[in-house]
Design a protein around this motif. Structure first.
Motif, PDB file in Angstrom:
ATOM      1  N   ARG A   1      39.247  31.407  31.981  1.00 53.40           N
ATOM      2  CA  ARG A   1      38.792  30.068  31.580  1.00 53.40           C
ATOM      3  C   ARG A   1      38.869  29.088  32.743  1.00 53.40           C
ATOM      4  O   ARG A   1      37.997  28.219  32.894  1.00 53.40           O
ATOM      5  N   MET A   2      39.907  29.212  33.558  1.00 52.27           N
ATOM      6  CA  MET A   2      40.010  28.341  34.730  1.00 52.27           C
ATOM      7  C   MET A   2      38.871  28.597  35.722  1.00 52.27           C
ATOM      8  O   MET A   2      38.430  27.680  36.421  1.00 52.27           O
ATOM      9  N   GLU A   3      38.397  29.828  35.763  1.00 51.43           N
ATOM     10  CA  GLU A   3      37.279  30.163  36.637  1.00 51.43           C
ATOM     11  C   GLU A   3      35.939  29.784  36.013  1.00 51.43           C
ATOM     12  O   GLU A   3      34.891  29.883  36.668  1.00 51.43           O
ATOM     13  N   GLY A   4      35.970  29.382  34.744  1.00 52.27           N
ATOM     14  CA  GLY A   4      34.728  29.020  34.058  1.00 52.27           C
ATOM     15  C   GLY A   4      33.865  30.216  33.732  1.00 52.27           C
ATOM     16  O   GLY A   4      32.633  30.085  33.625  1.00 52.27           O
ATOM     17  N   LYS A   5      34.471  31.389  33.549  1.00 49.13           N
ATOM     18  CA  LYS A   5      33.720  32.619  33.338  1.00 49.13           C
ATOM     19  C   LYS A   5      33.948  33.228  31.960  1.00 49.13           C
ATOM     20  O   LYS A   5      33.683  34.416  31.753  1.00 49.13           O
ATOM     21  N   ALA A   6      34.413  32.443  31.028  1.00 50.23           N
ATOM     22  CA  ALA A   6      34.772  32.978  29.711  1.00 50.23           C
ATOM     23  C   ALA A   6      33.592  33.625  29.000  1.00 50.23           C
ATOM     24  O   ALA A   6      33.781  34.541  28.188  1.00 50.23           O
ATOM     25  N   GLN A   7      32.356  33.186  29.288  1.00 48.84           N
ATOM     26  CA  GLN A   7      31.188  33.701  28.573  1.00 48.84           C
ATOM     27  C   GLN A   7      30.340  34.650  29.422  1.00 48.84           C
ATOM     28  O   GLN A   7      29.252  35.040  29.000  1.00 48.84           O
ATOM     29  N   ASP A   8      30.843  35.020  30.594  1.00 44.04           N
ATOM     30  CA  ASP A   8      29.996  35.729  31.553  1.00 44.04           C
ATOM     31  C   ASP A   8      30.251  37.227  31.643  1.00 44.04           C
ATOM     32  O   ASP A   8      29.650  37.907  32.467  1.00 44.04           O
ATOM     33  N   LEU A   9      31.144  37.766  30.835  1.00 45.85           N
ATOM     34  CA  LEU A   9      31.440  39.189  30.924  1.00 45.85           C
ATOM     35  C   LEU A   9      30.261  40.009  30.412  1.00 45.85           C
ATOM     36  O   LEU A   9      29.628  39.650  29.418  1.00 45.85           O
ATOM     37  N   ARG A  10      29.994  41.106  31.105  1.00 42.86           N
ATOM     38  CA  ARG A  10      28.880  41.977  30.720  1.00 42.86           C
ATOM     39  C   ARG A  10      29.410  43.282  30.151  1.00 42.86           C
ATOM     40  O   ARG A  10      30.309  43.898  30.714  1.00 42.86           O
ATOM     41  N   ALA A  11      28.832  43.687  29.042  1.00 39.60           N
ATOM     42  CA  ALA A  11      29.268  44.914  28.382  1.00 39.60           C
ATOM     43  C   ALA A  11      28.904  46.136  29.213  1.00 39.60           C
ATOM     44  O   ALA A  11      27.967  46.117  30.017  1.00 39.60           O
ATOM     45  N   GLY A  12      29.667  47.201  29.016  1.00 36.70           N
ATOM     46  CA  GLY A  12      29.361  48.455  29.691  1.00 36.70           C
ATOM     47  C   GLY A  12      30.600  49.220  30.086  1.00 36.70           C
ATOM     48  O   GLY A  12      31.729  48.795  29.840  1.00 36.70           O
ATOM     49  N   GLU A  13      30.367  50.368  30.712  1.00 34.03           N
ATOM     50  CA  GLU A  13      31.440  51.218  31.229  1.00 34.03           C
ATOM     51  C   GLU A  13      31.733  50.834  32.671  1.00 34.03           C
ATOM     52  O   GLU A  13      30.804  50.683  33.472  1.00 34.03           O
ATOM     53  N   TYR A  14      33.003  50.707  32.994  1.00 35.81           N
ATOM     54  CA  TYR A  14      33.394  50.349  34.356  1.00 35.81           C
ATOM     55  C   TYR A  14      34.410  51.348  34.884  1.00 35.81           C
ATOM     56  O   TYR A  14      35.295  51.797  34.149  1.00 35.81           O
ATOM     57  N   LEU A  15      34.284  51.664  36.163  1.00 37.10           N
ATOM     58  CA  LEU A  15      35.242  52.536  36.813  1.00 37.10           C
ATOM     59  C   LEU A  15      36.277  51.669  37.517  1.00 37.10           C
ATOM     60  O   LEU A  15      35.958  50.960  38.472  1.00 37.10           O
ATOM     61  N   LEU A  16      37.523  51.699  37.023  1.00 40.47           N
ATOM     62  CA  LEU A  16      38.605  50.901  37.582  1.00 40.47           C
ATOM     63  C   LEU A  16      39.396  51.738  38.573  1.00 40.47           C
ATOM     64  O   LEU A  16      39.583  52.944  38.381  1.00 40.47           O
ATOM     65  N   THR A  17      39.867  51.088  39.629  1.00 43.55           N
ATOM     66  CA  THR A  17      40.688  51.769  40.636  1.00 43.55           C
ATOM     67  C   THR A  17      42.051  51.102  40.715  1.00 43.55           C
ATOM     68  O   THR A  17      42.200  49.917  40.381  1.00 43.55           O
ATOM     69  N   PRO A  18      43.087  51.831  41.144  1.00 40.17           N
ATOM     70  CA  PRO A  18      44.454  51.302  41.144  1.00 40.17           C
ATOM     71  C   PRO A  18      44.666  50.050  41.994  1.00 40.17           C
ATOM     72  O   PRO A  18      45.625  49.316  41.790  1.00 40.17           O
ATOM     73  N   ASP A  19      43.793  49.785  42.945  1.00 44.49           N
ATOM     74  CA  ASP A  19      43.972  48.644  43.830  1.00 44.49           C
ATOM     75  C   ASP A  19      43.389  47.347  43.269  1.00 44.49           C
ATOM     76  O   ASP A  19      43.528  46.279  43.876  1.00 44.49           O
ATOM     77  N   MET A  20      42.771  47.392  42.105  1.00 47.96           N
ATOM     78  CA  MET A  20      42.116  46.210  41.556  1.00 47.96           C
ATOM     79  C   MET A  20      43.125  45.258  40.914  1.00 47.96           C
ATOM     80  O   MET A  20      43.887  45.650  40.038  1.00 47.96           O
ATOM     81  N   THR A  21      43.101  44.001  41.330  1.00 50.36           N
ATOM     82  CA  THR A  21      43.927  42.959  40.723  1.00 50.36           C
ATOM     83  C   THR A  21      43.158  42.343  39.553  1.00 50.36           C
ATOM     84  O   THR A  21      41.950  42.566  39.414  1.00 50.36           O
ATOM     85  N   PRO A  22      43.801  41.544  38.711  1.00 50.26           N
ATOM     86  CA  PRO A  22      43.083  40.885  37.614  1.00 50.26           C
ATOM     87  C   PRO A  22      41.853  40.096  38.070  1.00 50.26           C
ATOM     88  O   PRO A  22      40.799  40.188  37.426  1.00 50.26           O
ATOM     89  N   PRO A  23      41.917  39.315  39.169  1.00 47.10           N
ATOM     90  CA  PRO A  23      40.690  38.641  39.623  1.00 47.10           C
ATOM     91  C   PRO A  23      39.582  39.621  39.995  1.00 47.10           C
ATOM     92  O   PRO A  23      38.398  39.356  39.759  1.00 47.10           O
ATOM     93  N   ALA A  24      39.981  40.765  40.581  1.00 43.44           N
ATOM     94  CA  ALA A  24      38.978  41.771  40.948  1.00 43.44           C
ATOM     95  C   ALA A  24      38.360  42.396  39.699  1.00 43.44           C
ATOM     96  O   ALA A  24      37.154  42.664  39.661  1.00 43.44           O
ATOM     97  N   LEU A  25      39.177  42.601  38.689  1.00 43.71           N
ATOM     98  CA  LEU A  25      38.663  43.131  37.430  1.00 43.71           C
ATOM     99  C   LEU A  25      37.672  42.154  36.803  1.00 43.71           C
ATOM    100  O   LEU A  25      36.594  42.546  36.340  1.00 43.71           O
ATOM    101  N   LEU A  26      38.050  40.882  36.797  1.00 45.16           N
ATOM    102  CA  LEU A  26      37.172  39.866  36.229  1.00 45.16           C
ATOM    103  C   LEU A  26      35.850  39.824  36.981  1.00 45.16           C
ATOM    104  O   LEU A  26      34.770  39.763  36.368  1.00 45.16           O
TER     105      LEU A  26
END
Length: 335
Positions: A70-95
Motif C-alpha cells: 500500500r505504501m508503494e501504491g501497488k495494492a491493485q497492480d498484482l497480476r495473476a499467474g504462476e511465478y517461479l520464486l528463488t531463495p534470494d528474493m526479498t518481499p520488495p522483489a516478490l512484489l
C-alpha cells in the motif's frame, strides 16, 4: 511531566523497534531452500496474496507485506499467474515480480513443414494449454478466429511459443495466426517484381510446397525458382508433396498410381497451384518465394543426402535421376 516524558520515550522506542523490524522484514530473503512455484490467484487482493505467502512460510509477516504494497501504491497492480520464486528474493522483489507479471512460461514448438492437423494435435496434447476447441472441427476453429469459411492449412506460423499456464488453445492459435499474417504481408510487400503470383495467398501456397520439398535451408530459393519458372512457362508443378496431401489415407509410400489419381492437389494431373497450402511454411520459405534465386532450372532430384541436383533440361534431369535414384541403371527409367 516525568511520566509524560517516559511515555513519549517508550512510544519512540516502540516505534523505532517497529521500524527496525519492518525494515528487517523488507531486507530478509524468502524462506525457501530452493526454487518454488507460487500461484497468484485471479482477482486475489494484496492482503490475500500476503496471507498465502505467509501460510506457505515464504514470508514472516502478512501485515508488513500489505503495508509495503500500500505504501508503494501497488495494492491493485498484482497480476495473476504462476511465478517461479528463488531463495534470494526479498518481499520488495516478490512484489515487483507480481506487479511486472513475469509469470512462469511454458513452451510449444511448431516445426516448419507440419500440417494443420499435426499442430492442432500438439496444442490439444499440451499439459499447460486449456482446451476449448474441437481439434477436428476445422471450420469452427477458423470461425472462432474471425475467419469463417477460410481453409486453415498454412495460416499458422511455425515457431517456438512461450506462454503461461492456462493459455487457451484459441489464444495460442490466434497468436500463431497473427504471426503468419504479418510474415506473409511482409514477404508479399517486399517481393520481387514479375512473379507469376496474383495474391499473397498464392505465395503462401507456393511457400508451403517449397517448405515440404526442401531438405537443406540453403536450397529453398533454388527450389522456389524451379516452381516459379514452371509457373511462368505454364508447366505443371509435378511435386510429390501435393499429391501426398491429397491422399486421405497415405501409408508413407507414394506409388505411380498415386501420381495418376486425380485430386485437387495432384499437380501431376492439374495445372497451376493446388487450391490451398499443404503445410505450415516458415519465414525462410516465404522469403524464398518472394525472392527466388536467379535460375532457369526446371527440374530437381534428390541426391539422397538431403541436397538436390538442379537441371535446366529434361535430358540432364533424366541423367540425374538415373545416377541418384536408379543406381545408374538406365533400363529402370520410366518403369
Amino acid at each position: 511531566m516525568r511520566i509524560l516524558i517516559l511515555l513519549l520515550l517508550t512510544v519512540l522506542a516502540g516505534a523505532g523497534a517497529l521500524a527496525w523490524d519492518y525494515q528487517r522484514f523488507l531486507d530478509t530473503p524468502a524462506n525457501l531452500a530452493e526454487k518454488e512455484v507460487f500461484v497468484v490467484p485471479s482477482g486475489a487482493s494484496l492482503r490475500r496474496v500476503g496471507q498465502n505467502l505467509a501460510a506457505a512460510g515464504i514470508i514472516e509477516n502478512a501485515h508488513y507485506w500489505e503495508l509495503h504494497g500500500r505504501m508503494e501504491g501497488k495494492a491493485q497492480d498484482l497480476r495473476a499467474g504462476e511465478y517461479l520464486l528463488t531463495p534470494d528474493m526479498t518481499p520488495p522483489a516478490l512484489l515487483a515480480l507480481f506487479i511486472q507479471g513475469r509469470t512462469l512460461q511454458y513452451s510449444l514448438t511448431i516445426p516448419e513443414g507440419w500440417n494443420f492437423r499435426q499442430m492442432m494435435q500438439a496444442v490439444a496434447d499440451h499439459a499447460h494449454i486449456e482446451n476449448t476447441l474441437n481439434p477436428e472441427d476445422h471450420e469452427a476453429v477458423m470461425e472462432r478466429l474471425g475467419k469463417p469459411g477460410a481453409h486453415p492449412e498454412g495460416w499458422f506460423f511455425p515457431d517456438t511459443y512461450l506462454f503461461p499456464r492456462g493459455t487457451t488453445d484459441l489464444d495460442f492459435l490466434r497468436r500463431a495466426h497473427e504471426r503468419m499474417e504479418h510474415a506473409l504481408n511482409v514477404a508479399w510487400e517486399g517481393r520481387q517484381e514479375d512473379l507469376p503470383l496474383e495474391t499473397p495467398y498464392e505465395a503462401l501456397i507456393l511457400a508451403s510446397i517449397v517448405e515440404k520439398e526442401t531438405g537443406q535451408a540453403g536450397e529453398r530459393s533454388r527450389v522456389a525458382a524451379v516452381f516459379v519458372e514452371r509457373l511462368r512457362r505454364g508447366m505443371r508443378l509435378q511435386t510429390d508433396p501435393t499429391v501426398i496431401y491429397g491422399i486421405e489415407q497415405f501409408d508413407g509410400r507414394i506409388r505411380r498410381r498415386d501420381l495418376r489419381l486425380d485430386t485437387p492437389y495432384n499437380t501431376y494431373t492439374r495445372d497451376g497451384l493446388p487450391p490451398t497450402p499443404i503445410a505450415l511454411p516458415g519465414a525462410a520459405a516465404l522469403e524464398a518465394v518472394a525472392h527466388p534465386a536467379e535460375s532457369k532450372a526446371l527440374f530437381f532430384v534428390s541426391r539422397g543426402d538431403g541436397t538436390h541436383h538442379f537441371s535446366e533440361t529434361y535430358r540432364e534431369h533424366r541423367q540425374a535421376v538415373i545416377k541418384y535414384q536408379l543406381d545408374g541403371d538406365a533400363s529402370r527409367y520410366g518403369r
